[in-house]
Design a protein around this motif. Structure first.
Motif, PDB file in Angstrom:
ATOM      1  N   GLN A  33       1.011  -1.239   0.096  1.00 30.38           N
ATOM      2  CA  GLN A  33      -0.045   0.180   0.052  1.00 30.38           C
ATOM      3  C   GLN A  33       0.985   1.445   0.292  1.00 30.38           C
ATOM      4  N   ASN A  34       0.202   2.331  -0.559  1.00 27.65           N
ATOM      5  CA  ASN A  34       1.075   3.549  -0.561  1.00 27.65           C
ATOM      6  C   ASN A  34       0.734   4.161   0.837  1.00 27.65           C
ATOM      7  N   THR A  35       1.513   4.358   1.578  1.00 25.74           N
ATOM      8  CA  THR A  35       1.126   4.954   2.975  1.00 25.74           C
ATOM      9  C   THR A  35       1.921   6.247   3.035  1.00 25.74           C
ATOM     10  N   THR A  36       2.060   7.305   2.142  1.00 26.39           N
ATOM     11  CA  THR A  36       2.331   8.538   2.137  1.00 26.39           C
ATOM     12  C   THR A  36       1.050   9.253   2.773  1.00 26.39           C
ATOM     13  N   TRP A  37       1.344  10.407   3.335  1.00 26.79           N
ATOM     14  CA  TRP A  37       0.304  11.222   3.771  1.00 26.79           C
ATOM     15  C   TRP A  37      -0.725  11.598   2.927  1.00 26.79           C
ATOM     16  N   GLY A  38      -2.044  11.077   3.494  1.00 22.91           N
ATOM     17  CA  GLY A  38      -3.095  11.364   2.571  1.00 22.91           C
ATOM     18  C   GLY A  38      -3.538  10.345   1.472  1.00 22.91           C
ATOM     19  N   ALA A  39      -2.608   9.526   1.500  1.00 21.22           N
ATOM     20  CA  ALA A  39      -2.886   8.145   0.600  1.00 21.22           C
ATOM     21  C   ALA A  39      -4.033   7.443   1.015  1.00 21.22           C
ATOM     22  N   ILE A  40      -5.081   6.709   0.084  1.00 18.71           N
ATOM     23  CA  ILE A  40      -6.133   6.017   0.726  1.00 18.71           C
ATOM     24  C   ILE A  40      -5.704   4.872   1.225  1.00 18.71           C
ATOM     25  N   MET A  41      -6.106   4.493   2.336  1.00 19.74           N
ATOM     26  CA  MET A  41      -5.822   2.927   2.910  1.00 19.74           C
ATOM     27  C   MET A  41      -6.948   2.219   2.676  1.00 19.74           C
ATOM     28  N   GLY A  42      -8.239   2.705   2.578  1.00 23.59           N
ATOM     29  CA  GLY A  42      -9.414   1.839   2.593  1.00 23.59           C
ATOM     30  C   GLY A  42     -10.633   2.606   2.540  1.00 23.59           C
ATOM     31  N   GLN A  43     -11.681   1.905   2.109  1.00 23.95           N
ATOM     32  CA  GLN A  43     -12.785   2.855   1.772  1.00 23.95           C
ATOM     33  C   GLN A  43     -14.319   1.760   2.257  1.00 23.95           C
TER      34      GLN A  43
END
Length: 205
Positions: A2-12
């Motif tokens: 997963q992209n874990t940079t600030w503001g990246a979407i982790m789930g929905q």
């Protein structure tokens, strides 16, 4: 990965996005960019709602309740302070609240979808923590949690951040911090959990 940079979407899950808070560096000159307000003119709700500070755990919890239940708890200093709240605002009216009920870990009332799981202040969690219970499986004894800013490892999958083992003993329900799924550091395995908090829609005030 997963992209874990600030503001990246982790789930929905259920249409409510969980964002990464990894790499956040506070800049006082940009504070207006971090704070989220939803004017009633844009939401169709009866009152303005302060959602919170991107992308903290409290912001996710308040945003989830506002989107799914049209209710929002007041601004609080830290996540653990949510446990002390007795009411939550009914955002469908200009005035009005619902009871905001505590179920301490070990209650005879099981957690359910939309409850908030609350952690106290600890050495590792200096402001406590709050997540949202997304799924409860009483047969297989686990709960799925959605949250922001818990750790740097990201979400387990797009549907939930963590899957936690639940114990049922003598008719009492205990959520543990033991996870089902990929391994993590075990710094949190003995972290205390206050319990879960629920909106009582049957008691309009």
């Amino acid at each position: 990965m997963q992209n874990t940079t600030w503001g990246a979407i982790m789930g929905q899950p259920f249409g409510v996005i969980g964002y990464s808070n990894l790499g956040f560096v506070f800049d006082r000159d940009r504070i207006h960019e971090y704070q989220t307000y939803w004017p009633k003119e844009e939401t169709g709700l009866a009152r303005d709602v302060y959602i919170g500070f991107k992308y903290q755990c409290v912001e996710y919890a308040r945003r989830f309740l506002t989107l799914k239940f049209k209710a929002a708890f007041t601004d609080i200093p830290h996540a653990h302070n949510i446990w002390a709240l007795d009411i939550i605002e009914d955002c469908t009216k200009e005035e009005g609240t619902f009871p905001f009920v505590n179920y301490p870990n070990g209650s005879k009332e099981p957690p359910q979808f939309g409850d908030l799981i609350i952690y106290p202040y600890s050495k590792e969690q200096r402001f406590g923590h709050v997540g949202v219970i997304l799924n409860v499986n009483l047969e297989e004894k686990y709960v799925d949690i959605g949250e922001q800013n818990y750790e740097e490892a990201g979400w387990e999958c797009p549907e939930y951040a963590r899957r936690l083992i639940m114990k049922i003993e003598n008719g009492q329900y205990f959520i543990t911090n033991k996870r089902i799924g990929k391994p993590y550091d075990n710094w949190d395995i003995n972290e205390e959990i206050f319990g879960w908090k629920r909106i009582d829609f049957s008691q309009k005030q």
